[in-house]
Design a protein around this motif. Structure first.
Motif, mmCIF file in Angstrom:
data_model
loop_
_atom_site.group_PDB
_atom_site.id
_atom_site.type_symbol
_atom_site.label_atom_id
_atom_site.label_comp_id
_atom_site.label_asym_id
_atom_site.label_seq_id
_atom_site.Cartn_x
_atom_site.Cartn_y
_atom_site.Cartn_z
ATOM 1 N N LEU A 187 10.209 -24.588 127.192
ATOM 2 C CA LEU A 187 8.633 -24.578 127.242
ATOM 3 C C LEU A 187 8.192 -23.306 128.080
ATOM 4 C CD1 LEU A 187 7.861 -28.406 127.518
ATOM 5 C CD2 LEU A 187 7.253 -26.820 125.518
ATOM 6 N N TYR A 188 9.142 -23.325 129.143
ATOM 7 C CA TYR A 188 8.743 -22.263 130.266
ATOM 8 C C TYR A 188 9.007 -20.864 129.925
ATOM 9 C CZ TYR A 188 8.433 -19.628 134.628
ATOM 10 O OH TYR A 188 8.190 -18.719 135.817
ATOM 11 N N ASN A 189 10.245 -20.612 129.352
ATOM 12 C CA ASN A 189 10.226 -19.348 128.803
ATOM 13 C C ASN A 189 9.376 -19.005 127.547
ATOM 14 O OD1 ASN A 189 12.689 -17.789 130.065
ATOM 15 N ND2 ASN A 189 13.375 -19.852 129.979
ATOM 16 N N GLY A 190 9.029 -20.117 126.756
ATOM 17 C CA GLY A 190 7.969 -19.681 125.846
ATOM 18 C C GLY A 190 6.486 -19.327 126.447
ATOM 19 N N ALA A 191 6.203 -20.051 127.708
ATOM 20 C CA ALA A 191 4.946 -19.964 127.990
ATOM 21 C C ALA A 191 4.756 -18.501 128.705
ATOM 22 C CB ALA A 191 5.076 -20.779 129.158
ATOM 23 N N ILE A 192 6.211 -17.934 129.179
ATOM 24 C CA ILE A 192 6.202 -16.619 129.682
ATOM 25 C C ILE A 192 6.016 -15.543 128.544
ATOM 26 C CG2 ILE A 192 7.707 -14.748 130.509
ATOM 27 C CD1 ILE A 192 8.906 -17.017 132.344
ATOM 28 N N LEU A 193 6.615 -16.074 127.481
ATOM 29 C CA LEU A 193 6.271 -15.017 126.221
ATOM 30 C C LEU A 193 4.988 -15.133 125.725
ATOM 31 C CD1 LEU A 193 8.108 -13.579 124.105
ATOM 32 C CD2 LEU A 193 8.023 -15.623 122.860
ATOM 33 N N GLY A 194 4.300 -16.462 125.657
ATOM 34 C CA GLY A 194 2.896 -16.482 125.034
ATOM 35 C C GLY A 194 1.988 -15.860 126.138
ATOM 36 N N ALA A 195 2.366 -15.724 127.510
ATOM 37 C CA ALA A 195 1.514 -15.024 128.519
ATOM 38 C C ALA A 195 1.422 -13.408 128.449
ATOM 39 C CB ALA A 195 1.875 -15.425 129.919
ATOM 40 N N PHE A 196 2.627 -13.106 127.971
ATOM 41 C CA PHE A 196 2.798 -11.662 128.116
ATOM 42 C C PHE A 196 2.041 -11.319 126.763
ATOM 43 C CE2 PHE A 196 6.353 -11.045 130.659
ATOM 44 C CZ PHE A 196 5.990 -10.018 131.492
ATOM 45 N N VAL A 197 2.034 -12.090 125.470
ATOM 46 C CA VAL A 197 1.537 -11.608 124.415
ATOM 47 C C VAL A 197 -0.125 -11.663 124.603
ATOM 48 C CG1 VAL A 197 0.922 -12.256 122.048
ATOM 49 C CG2 VAL A 197 3.460 -12.572 123.000
ATOM 50 N N ALA A 198 -0.567 -12.803 125.261
ATOM 51 C CA ALA A 198 -2.008 -12.677 125.775
ATOM 52 C C ALA A 198 -2.263 -11.210 126.476
ATOM 53 C CB ALA A 198 -2.249 -13.880 126.458
ATOM 54 N N ALA A 199 -1.508 -11.243 127.621
ATOM 55 C CA ALA A 199 -1.990 -9.945 128.505
ATOM 56 C C ALA A 199 -2.070 -8.792 127.578
ATOM 57 C CB ALA A 199 -0.854 -9.753 129.359
ATOM 58 N N PHE A 200 -1.205 -8.517 126.519
ATOM 59 C CA PHE A 200 -1.387 -7.550 125.679
ATOM 60 C C PHE A 200 -2.246 -7.394 124.902
ATOM 61 C CE2 PHE A 200 2.759 -6.558 127.682
ATOM 62 C CZ PHE A 200 2.728 -5.157 128.032
ATOM 63 N N HIS A 201 -2.695 -8.693 124.281
ATOM 64 C CA HIS A 201 -3.784 -8.801 123.388
ATOM 65 C C HIS A 201 -5.068 -8.582 124.037
ATOM 66 C CE1 HIS A 201 -5.688 -10.809 119.774
ATOM 67 N NE2 HIS A 201 -6.288 -11.608 120.692
ATOM 68 N N VAL A 202 -5.142 -8.891 125.204
ATOM 69 C CA VAL A 202 -6.452 -8.726 125.923
ATOM 70 C C VAL A 202 -6.862 -7.066 125.854
ATOM 71 C CG1 VAL A 202 -7.702 -8.747 128.275
ATOM 72 C CG2 VAL A 202 -6.426 -10.773 127.330
ATOM 73 N N GLN A 203 -5.705 -6.342 126.066
ATOM 74 C CA GLN A 203 -5.777 -4.991 126.115
ATOM 75 C C GLN A 203 -5.779 -4.087 124.823
ATOM 76 O OE1 GLN A 203 -5.260 -2.895 129.418
ATOM 77 N NE2 GLN A 203 -4.655 -4.656 130.775
ATOM 78 N N GLY A 204 -5.864 -5.112 123.583
ATOM 79 C CA GLY A 204 -5.754 -4.564 122.421
ATOM 80 C C GLY A 204 -4.395 -3.850 122.008
ATOM 81 N N LEU A 205 -3.273 -4.177 122.557
ATOM 82 C CA LEU A 205 -2.009 -3.618 122.364
ATOM 83 C C LEU A 205 -0.994 -4.647 121.768
ATOM 84 C CD1 LEU A 205 -1.770 -1.792 125.419
ATOM 85 C CD2 LEU A 205 -1.965 -0.588 123.602
ATOM 86 N N THR A 206 -1.821 -5.546 120.938
ATOM 87 C CA THR A 206 -0.768 -6.904 120.189
ATOM 88 C C THR A 206 0.422 -6.097 119.471
ATOM 89 O OG1 THR A 206 -2.781 -7.732 120.075
ATOM 90 C CG2 THR A 206 -0.964 -8.894 119.305
ATOM 91 N N VAL A 207 -0.059 -5.064 118.450
ATOM 92 C CA VAL A 207 0.793 -4.658 117.289
ATOM 93 C C VAL A 207 1.865 -3.939 118.125
ATOM 94 C CG1 VAL A 207 1.167 -3.152 115.549
ATOM 95 C CG2 VAL A 207 -0.948 -4.624 115.787
ATOM 96 N N GLU A 208 1.716 -2.987 119.268
ATOM 97 C CA GLU A 208 2.433 -2.309 119.705
ATOM 98 C C GLU A 208 3.431 -3.289 120.542
ATOM 99 O OE1 GLU A 208 -0.558 -1.640 119.727
ATOM 100 O OE2 GLU A 208 -1.134 0.284 119.296
ATOM 101 N N PHE A 209 3.031 -4.247 121.185
ATOM 102 C CA PHE A 209 3.866 -5.113 122.047
ATOM 103 C C PHE A 209 4.734 -5.769 121.232
ATOM 104 C CE2 PHE A 209 4.462 -9.239 123.863
ATOM 105 C CZ PHE A 209 5.306 -8.918 124.800
ATOM 106 N N ILE A 210 4.256 -6.432 120.039
ATOM 107 C CA ILE A 210 5.311 -6.867 119.106
ATOM 108 C C ILE A 210 6.387 -5.972 118.752
ATOM 109 C CG2 ILE A 210 5.479 -8.347 117.191
ATOM 110 C CD1 ILE A 210 3.648 -9.764 118.694
ATOM 111 N N GLY A 211 6.031 -4.922 118.568
ATOM 112 C CA GLY A 211 7.230 -4.115 118.127
ATOM 113 C C GLY A 211 8.075 -3.746 118.974
ATOM 114 N N TRP A 212 7.638 -3.675 120.434
ATOM 115 C CA TRP A 212 8.399 -3.498 121.591
ATOM 116 C C TRP A 212 9.282 -4.481 121.781
ATOM 117 C CZ3 TRP A 212 8.570 -6.330 126.086
ATOM 118 C CH2 TRP A 212 9.069 -5.741 127.199
#
Lengths: 336, 362
Positions: free
Chosen positions: A206-231
């Protein structure tokens, strides 16, 4: 002196020679200084069986505890030598990679699904929390992992973090090694803590999933979702899969300890599940070596989004084929 | 809860070989395992530490050096344990030095999968909490306590089961046992045995010699030598009485009545002209004890310590009283003869399927 019961009198004198010979051969094998000849090697099982039968006779008819104890110790020594592990680590790794590991993963599909689910739930929670309240990011993600990144960080920094090699750890080799040790530690933790009835394993997922989700959200806010998923997908496919596999091993141990079923004891059930889970853990560590190379080297070199998605897709396809097709036709486990 | 015997000497368990013979094994104690693990840790970490030092010398900053040490140590121990346990039949260098080894539970042969499972577990069970407490714990007291609880929780597992299995042994189906070696000792029935004929005082053993007829006869017919040696050691014997009594107790607890055996018949040695001048015992006299007592007697007859004389004397006195034997042979001659006749009878009975575990077993 009155004659001894038939056979007992000559029992020891007739057999002592072969006990001594067995002792000598074992001593030489254990010292490893002089290899045994083919003749001597073929003698070994015969001498072992002779000694075992001497032991049975001595136990029944010879009233000399020291003799029985000697034969017991000698038989045990010979038994442990004759039934010694035939595999070596290299052979074990080869067999594991080619057949036993994918087979064990297939056998534990249910646990794999459960582990994936826990991680996804964690990711959703992490994502939702950071989307709703961006300040929670720093609470969820340790500073060491965040490295200045976050929903409120400058856009340039976020973008650069996806394409620049980390500057703190200059040599790529060191970086790779450290990534591997860190991820492998998490995987082995998820596996080992299955013994604590699986609760820490689930929390870890759960915790490692949450960290992952938090990162996705952080990049999502910045409009970098596609780039982040690629990374992420360059190494993430392999890395997350490895963590899920190790955690599935942990969950299977927990199942063995908690629900042995009516047909076997808790100890036997823990062993049956544990042996299979051990393969999963070892395989996961192997996968993390690959993941660390992808993350530490390939991702730093390949900076085009398209190429990154391609690599991610290729690794996913590779693992799918590997786990679905490898090691079919051999000895299959009952769940298969 | 915690068995003290398990901590000190190791519990005995049985291992069933594929041939169907049960072999006793002694489970390694908790402290032996701690010692072995410590040795292995030193073997792994010393070179790694040097590597880290070398890295700092070359010019890597401290953070990089620490990263290298941590990662290399991890890789090293991931390989070290399974490698040696497979290569050296269940032994790592630390285990070899401590004299213990890994075996499959109940006699299942050790295999690669077992070593993998038990050593993959090691990380969560041993290294991680330890490094955690040592390195990261110092900052946050709550985290430190949590780490400590983790260490204690996993350390408790081997202490809470008699086979001293840690988590890795539980899931891999393994035991860690003591490596036992035993010498084959001289059979007391064999005539080549060195016999301490009427030793005047508990000094060094005389050179091995064959029990010749003449010697045996003199020692039996000449009670003076025996009584003299008794006198000479009386003072010492009294001093040793308490400790030696324990040995005698094995054969004869307090307050037991002498067996209702018929009075000792004339030693038949001279009568039927037996060449070895054997002391003869009646069936009833040989029926006073069982196998357990035979072993106690054998162990004392094998002894060569400075107080053996006194022990022999006390045991001889006890046995003579119990079987109502009134011959005046020397202690060692009497016990030797009694041992031989007694063992012969037990072995002959065993061939007829009669076993007698101890004197209480009827």
């Amino acid at each position: 002196m009155s004659e001894r019961a038939s056979g007992v009198e000559t029992f020891r004198s007739e057999r002592e020679k072969s006990w001594r010979q067995l002792e000598r051969l074992l001593g030489r094998l254990e010292a490893g200084d002089r290899p045994l000849t083919a003749n001597e090697l073929s003698e070994l099982p015969r001498l072992y069986r002779t000694t075992l039968s001497s032991l049975s006779v001595a136990r029944a008819y010879v009233m000399d505890r020291t003799l029985v104890a000697y034969l017991e110790a000698l038989s045990l020594r010979a038994y442990l030598t004759i039934y010694a592990p035939r595999e070596r680590l290299s052979g074990l790794m080869r067999a594991g990679a080619l057949a036993t590991f994918p087979r064990a993963v297939r056998a534990l599909r249910a646990q794999m699904a459960a582990a994936t689910l826990f991680m996804l739930v964690g990711a959703c929670i992490g994502f939702a929390l950071v989307r709703l309240e961006p300040s929670l990011f720093s609470g969820l993600v340790p500073d060491r992992l965040a490295g200045g990144r976050g929903p409120g960080a400058p856009h340039e920094l976020m973008r650069n973090s996806l394409y620049d090699a980390p500057s703190v750890l200059a040599p790529l080799g060191t970086f790779t090694l450290e990534l591997f040790a860190h991820n492998a530690a998490i995987a082995l933790l998820a596996f080992g803590l299955g013994l604590a009835f699986g609760v820490p394993t689930i929390l870890l997922l759960l915790y490692n999933g949450a960290i992952l989700g938090a990162f996705v959200a952080a990049f999502h806010v910045q409009g970098l979702t596609v780039e982040f998923i690629g990374w992420l997908c360059v190494h993430g496919v392999t890395e997350l899969l490895a963590i899920v596999i190790a955690a599935a091993g942990g969950l299977s141990i927990a199942r063995g300890v908690l629900f042995p079923g009516a047909r076997e004891t808790r100890l036997d059930s823990a062993r049956r599940q544990g042996l299979q889970a051990g393969l999963l853990a070892a395989g996961a560590v192997g996968m993390l070596v690959i993941a660390a190379v992808l993350e530490g080297v390939v991702r730093q070199v390949v900076t085009s989004d398209f190429a990154r998605y391609c690599i991610g897709g290729l690794t996913a396809a590779f693992w799918w084929f590997y786990f679905a097709k490898r090691g079919l036709g051999g000895k299959s486990s009952p769940d298969d | 809860m915690i068995e003290t015997t398990a901590l000190q000497t190791g519990v005995e368990r049985q291992l069933l070989t594929p041939e169907g013979v049960r072999l006793p094994v002694r489970i390694a104690t908790f402290w032996e395992r701690v010692a072995a693990a410590t040795c292995d840790a030193v073997v792994i970490f010393l070179p790694v530490l040097f590597l880290g030092l070398a890295a700092t010398v070359i010019g890597a900053d401290q953070k990089t050096a620490a990263a290298i040490i941590g990662a290399v140590a991890f890789v090293a121990r991931c390989i070290y344990f399974p490698y040696f346990e497979l290569q050296w039949d269940g032994r790592t260098p630390g285990k070899k030095w401590t004299g213990i080894r890994v075996v499959g539970r109940d006699g299942a042969p050790l295999d690669g999968q077992m070593t993998l499972a038990r050593n993959m577990m090691r990380e969560a069970e041993m290294w991680m909490p330890l490094t955690y407490v040592v390195i990261h714990g110092s900052g946050d007291p709550y985290l430190y306590v949590a780490g400590l609880l983790w260490v204690i929780g996993f350390t408790a597992i081997p202490l809470l089961n008699k086979e001293c299995m840690r988590g890795g042994d539980l899931i891999a189906g393994t035991w860690v046992i003591q490596d036992q070696r035993r010498e084959l000792v001289q059979d007391l029935m064999s005539d080549r045995r060195p016999i301490d004929v009427a030793a005047p005082d508990p000094g060094p053993m005389p050179a091995p010699e064959t029990k010749s007829t003449a010697e045996a006869e003199t020692s039996i017919e000449d009670p003076d030598t025996a009584s003299q040696s008794d006198l000479a050691t009386t003072a010492e014997a009294a001093e040793q009485e308490t400790s030696a009594d324990q040995t005698a107790d094995g054969a004869e607890p307090e307050g037991e009545q002498p067996a209702n055996a018929p009075a000792h018949e004339t030693p038949a040695a001279e009568a039927d002209g037996d060449a070895t001048a054997e002391i003869r015992f009646t069936d009833a006299q040989l029926d006073a004890y069982g196998e357990a007592e035979l072993e106690v007697l054998a162990s004392v007859l094998r002894e060569t310590g400075p107080h053996t004389g006194q022990k022999l004397e006390i045991i001889a006195r006890t046995i003579k009283r119990k079987i109502a034997f009134d011959g005046d042979d020397g202690d060692r001659e009497f016990l030797d003869a009694y041992y031989r006749s007694f063992r012969l009878k037990l072995e002959r009975d065993a061939q007829w399927g009669r076993r007698r575990r101890d004197k209480h077993d009827r």
